[in-house]
Design a protein around this motif. Structure first.
Motif, PDB file in Angstrom:
ATOM      1  N   ALA A 236       0.995  -1.272  -0.110  1.00  0.00           N
ATOM      2  CA  ALA A 236      -0.347  -0.108   0.113  1.00  0.00           C
ATOM      3  C   ALA A 236       0.506   1.385   0.037  1.00  0.00           C
ATOM      4  CB  ALA A 236      -0.752  -0.124   1.174  1.00  0.00           C
ATOM      5  N   LEU A 237       2.125   1.331   0.579  1.00  0.00           N
ATOM      6  CA  LEU A 237       2.977   2.795   1.150  1.00  0.00           C
ATOM      7  C   LEU A 237       3.947   3.085  -0.542  1.00  0.00           C
ATOM      8  CD1 LEU A 237       5.269   4.122   2.014  1.00  0.00           C
ATOM      9  CD2 LEU A 237       6.324   2.644   2.748  1.00  0.00           C
ATOM     10  N   LEU A 238       4.260   1.409  -1.146  1.00  0.00           N
ATOM     11  CA  LEU A 238       5.212   0.668  -2.853  1.00  0.00           C
ATOM     12  C   LEU A 238       3.365   1.983  -3.819  1.00  0.00           C
ATOM     13  CD1 LEU A 238       6.648  -2.322  -2.443  1.00  0.00           C
ATOM     14  CD2 LEU A 238       7.326   0.469  -1.620  1.00  0.00           C
ATOM     15  N   ASP A 239       2.231   1.372  -3.150  1.00  0.00           N
ATOM     16  CA  ASP A 239       1.419   1.760  -4.194  1.00  0.00           C
ATOM     17  C   ASP A 239       0.885   3.772  -4.578  1.00  0.00           C
ATOM     18  OD1 ASP A 239      -0.397   1.392  -5.872  1.00  0.00           O
ATOM     19  OD2 ASP A 239      -2.060   1.458  -4.816  1.00  0.00           O
ATOM     20  N   THR A 240       1.507   4.049  -3.206  1.00  0.00           N
ATOM     21  CA  THR A 240       1.461   6.172  -4.012  1.00  0.00           C
ATOM     22  C   THR A 240       3.457   6.572  -4.165  1.00  0.00           C
ATOM     23  OG1 THR A 240       2.969   5.931  -1.018  1.00  0.00           O
ATOM     24  CG2 THR A 240       0.657   5.879  -1.408  1.00  0.00           C
ATOM     25  N   LEU A 241       3.840   6.055  -4.342  1.00  0.00           N
ATOM     26  CA  LEU A 241       5.586   6.342  -5.052  1.00  0.00           C
ATOM     27  C   LEU A 241       5.318   5.625  -6.457  1.00  0.00           C
ATOM     28  CD1 LEU A 241       7.590   5.298  -2.141  1.00  0.00           C
ATOM     29  CD2 LEU A 241       6.474   7.485  -2.103  1.00  0.00           C
ATOM     30  N   HIS A 242       5.917   6.651  -7.090  1.00  0.00           N
ATOM     31  CA  HIS A 242       6.348   6.565  -8.509  1.00  0.00           C
ATOM     32  C   HIS A 242       7.122   7.187  -9.090  1.00  0.00           C
ATOM     33  CE1 HIS A 242       1.186   6.254  -8.608  1.00  0.00           C
ATOM     34  NE2 HIS A 242       1.777   6.621  -8.022  1.00  0.00           N
ATOM     35  N   PRO A 243       8.238   5.144  -9.183  1.00  0.00           N
ATOM     36  CA  PRO A 243       9.641   6.091 -10.089  1.00  0.00           C
ATOM     37  C   PRO A 243       9.049   6.420 -11.324  1.00  0.00           C
ATOM     38  CG  PRO A 243       8.981   3.985  -8.772  1.00  0.00           C
ATOM     39  CD  PRO A 243       7.743   4.391  -8.947  1.00  0.00           C
ATOM     40  N   ASP A 244      10.901   6.801 -11.929  1.00  0.00           N
ATOM     41  CA  ASP A 244      10.781   7.293 -13.517  1.00  0.00           C
ATOM     42  C   ASP A 244      11.257   5.893 -13.484  1.00  0.00           C
ATOM     43  OD1 ASP A 244      11.505   9.191 -13.403  1.00  0.00           O
ATOM     44  OD2 ASP A 244      13.745   9.557 -12.834  1.00  0.00           O
ATOM     45  N   LYS A 245      10.023   5.985 -14.836  1.00  0.00           N
ATOM     46  CA  LYS A 245       9.750   4.085 -15.459  1.00  0.00           C
ATOM     47  C   LYS A 245       9.822   4.642 -16.925  1.00  0.00           C
ATOM     48  CE  LYS A 245       5.966   1.588 -15.003  1.00  0.00           C
ATOM     49  NZ  LYS A 245       5.784   2.195 -17.036  1.00  0.00           N
ATOM     50  N   LEU A 246      10.050   3.162 -17.451  1.00  0.00           N
ATOM     51  CA  LEU A 246       9.898   3.363 -19.298  1.00  0.00           C
ATOM     52  C   LEU A 246       7.677   2.894 -19.113  1.00  0.00           C
ATOM     53  CD1 LEU A 246      12.205   0.041 -20.467  1.00  0.00           C
ATOM     54  CD2 LEU A 246      12.454   2.858 -19.705  1.00  0.00           C
ATOM     55  N   ALA A 247       7.376   3.789 -20.437  1.00  0.00           N
ATOM     56  CA  ALA A 247       6.334   3.456 -20.452  1.00  0.00           C
ATOM     57  C   ALA A 247       5.956   2.361 -21.460  1.00  0.00           C
ATOM     58  CB  ALA A 247       6.033   4.517 -21.914  1.00  0.00           C
ATOM     59  N   SER A 248       6.531   1.308 -21.399  1.00  0.00           N
ATOM     60  CA  SER A 248       6.255   0.448 -21.639  1.00  0.00           C
ATOM     61  C   SER A 248       6.376  -0.952 -20.720  1.00  0.00           C
ATOM     62  CB  SER A 248       7.143  -0.478 -22.397  1.00  0.00           C
ATOM     63  OG  SER A 248       8.402  -0.106 -22.233  1.00  0.00           O
ATOM     64  N   SER A 249       7.046  -0.539 -19.626  1.00  0.00           N
ATOM     65  CA  SER A 249       7.297  -1.564 -18.115  1.00  0.00           C
ATOM     66  C   SER A 249       5.887  -1.492 -17.809  1.00  0.00           C
ATOM     67  CB  SER A 249       8.321  -1.435 -17.855  1.00  0.00           C
ATOM     68  OG  SER A 249       8.786  -0.034 -16.862  1.00  0.00           O
ATOM     69  N   PRO A 250       6.074  -2.505 -16.288  1.00  0.00           N
ATOM     70  CA  PRO A 250       4.574  -2.888 -15.760  1.00  0.00           C
ATOM     71  C   PRO A 250       4.038  -1.110 -14.698  1.00  0.00           C
ATOM     72  CG  PRO A 250       5.406  -4.885 -16.130  1.00  0.00           C
ATOM     73  CD  PRO A 250       6.491  -3.973 -16.228  1.00  0.00           C
ATOM     74  N   ASP A 251       3.213  -1.288 -14.376  1.00  0.00           N
ATOM     75  CA  ASP A 251       3.191   0.070 -13.777  1.00  0.00           C
ATOM     76  C   ASP A 251       2.303  -0.585 -12.645  1.00  0.00           C
ATOM     77  OD1 ASP A 251       3.106   2.638 -12.828  1.00  0.00           O
ATOM     78  OD2 ASP A 251       0.856   3.089 -13.282  1.00  0.00           O
TER      79      ASP A 251
END
Ligand SMILES: Cc1ncc(COP(=O)(O)O)c(C=O)c1O
Length: 404
Positions: A236-251
């Motif tokens: 639930a904590l990880l769900d609040t965080l948004h690391p840089d990621k590729l457009a195509s990789s899983p969110d």
């Protein structure tokens, strides 16, 4: 004490590398791997592994390896499999999380780091804080004991504190601070806690909830596994965080914190390493988590008894100075031999078939305040569950011969 037995010679027989006659007292820098881990990694490769997420069996095997690895790590530390982030090592993952968390910080916010920590739980936070205009506060070590007093956090932590980063054990002095007390202070103001469990995990039963660790980092190569790092957090904590990621990789969680294609065969080896740890206490019944807790209690008691001999032996030598005397510590000794640079002592011990580390061992701040960093640090001899009395005697005999 536990009611299970620990047969170190049977354990040692599982480790092919230990047959070379060297005393492997370098476990704090990386452990050897048992046959079961080697076989599992090889079997995974032999059996055919595709990239995860595909339609064919070799791809399904990769998915199963990743899922199995998350479950194993969760069992090891008492977390949730869906919150296990896998990566190449702790340092890489900590930089990633520091950057991600710093995106949520702003000028006037504060973080707290400690001088006891390995630099991998210091520098990523300092650099992220500098970029975000965040103030850094330092928890200090009592250098006469090697303790990190928890009380100081009551004055270090305030309304603007966003994060407290602290180690569960020093990788040179072995000090195990009162992490639960420190995280409780952090949580009173809503700050997050990032606990470096890399050195502690091989030595003690771990419960991330009891520690109050919002993030807990550990590396499998310190506990008989392959070179893989992991950070465990509440999904639930990880769900609040948004690391840089590729457009195509899983969110999805935890996948969005994982970059690129993982080392699948090694992840299978991580699961085998956890199963190996679970077997050490000799328990055959109960869940894997229950067997791990029993094993690690046994391992802790075994290591501490052997460490009494190691540390007592070093302290009995008048030409040796040891550092740190924390009330709770891992079986890790840090020492110098009078008149001899640590690098020279380590080279001499290698000639006598004793593997030790020397230098600052990345405990950059701690060796600084101990006044050792500029003179080459000290020698580190650490025990893990596969070390025996012979290893300790091999070290003590060689160090004793350095008198005069
Ligand atoms: C206490 C501690 N923290 C962090 C690290 C860094 O771990 P990794 O090599 O997985 O990046 C180490 C490695 O020695 C360590 O001992």
């Amino acid at each position: 004490m536990t009611n299970v037995t620990f047969d170190v010679e049977t354990v040692r027989a599982a480790y092919p590398a230990l047959r070379d006659g060297y005393a492997y007292l370098d476990g704090a820098a990386g452990t050897q791997v048992p046959e079961a881990v080697i076989d599992t990694v090889a079997a995974a490769a032999r059996g055919g592994i595709g990239n995860a997420g595909g339609a064919f069996p070799a791809s399904h095997r990769a998915t199963a390896i990743v899922n199995g690895c998350r479950e194993a790590v969760a069992d090891l530390v008492g977390g949730e499999a869906a919150g296990v982030i896998l990566g190449p090592n702790m340092t890489t993952l900590t930089y990633r999380l520091a950057g991600t968390l710093a995106d949520t910080w702003g000028p006037g916010d504060e973080i707290v780091v400690s001088r006891l920590d390995h630099d991998a739980n210091v520098r990523p936070w300092l650099q992220a804080a500098a970029r975000a205009g965040v103030t850094v506060r330092w928890a200090e070590v009592d250098i006469s004991t090697g303790e990190l007093p928890a009380e100081q956090y009551a004055t270090l932590v305030g309304d603007r504190t966003r994060l407290v980063a602290v180690t569960a054990a020093s990788n040179i002095l072995g000090t195990r601070p009162d992490v639960a007390a420190i995280t409780a202070i952090a949580h009173q103001v809503g700050a997050l806690t990032y606990v470096d469990g890399v050195h502690a995990t091989p030595h003690v039963p771990v419960d991330v909830h009891a520690l109050g660790a919002d993030f807990y980092a550990t590396s499998a190569y310190k506990w008989s596994g392959p070179h893989i790092g992991t950070v465990i957090a509440d999904p639930a904590l990880l769900d609040t965080l948004h690391p840089d990621k590729l457009a195509s990789s899983p969110d999805t969680i935890p996948e969005r914190f994982e970059y690129g294609t993982p080392a699948y065969a090694d992840l299978a080896g991580v699961t085998a390493a956890v199963d190996h740890l679970a077997s050490l206490g000799g328990e055959r019944f109960g869940t894997r988590r229950e067997r791990i807790l029993a094993s690690m209690t046994t391992v802790h008691d075994y290591e501490q008894a052997l460490f009494d001999t190691l540390l007592g032996g070093l302290n009995a030598l008048s030409h040796v100075t040891t550092y740190g005397k924390a009330a709770h510590r891992t079986a890790t000794a840090y020492f110098n031999v009078h008149g001899r640079p640590p690098a020279e002592v380590a080279a001499y011990l290698a000639e006598h078939r004793v593997n030790v580390w020397h230098g600052h061992n990345y405990a950059w701040e701690l060796t600084g305040v101990l006044g050792l960093r500029d003179s080459g640090g000290a020698v580190r001899a650490g025990l893990v569950h596969y070390n025996n009395r012979h290893d300790v005697d091999q070290l003590l005999t060689a160090v004793a011969a350095l008198a005069a």
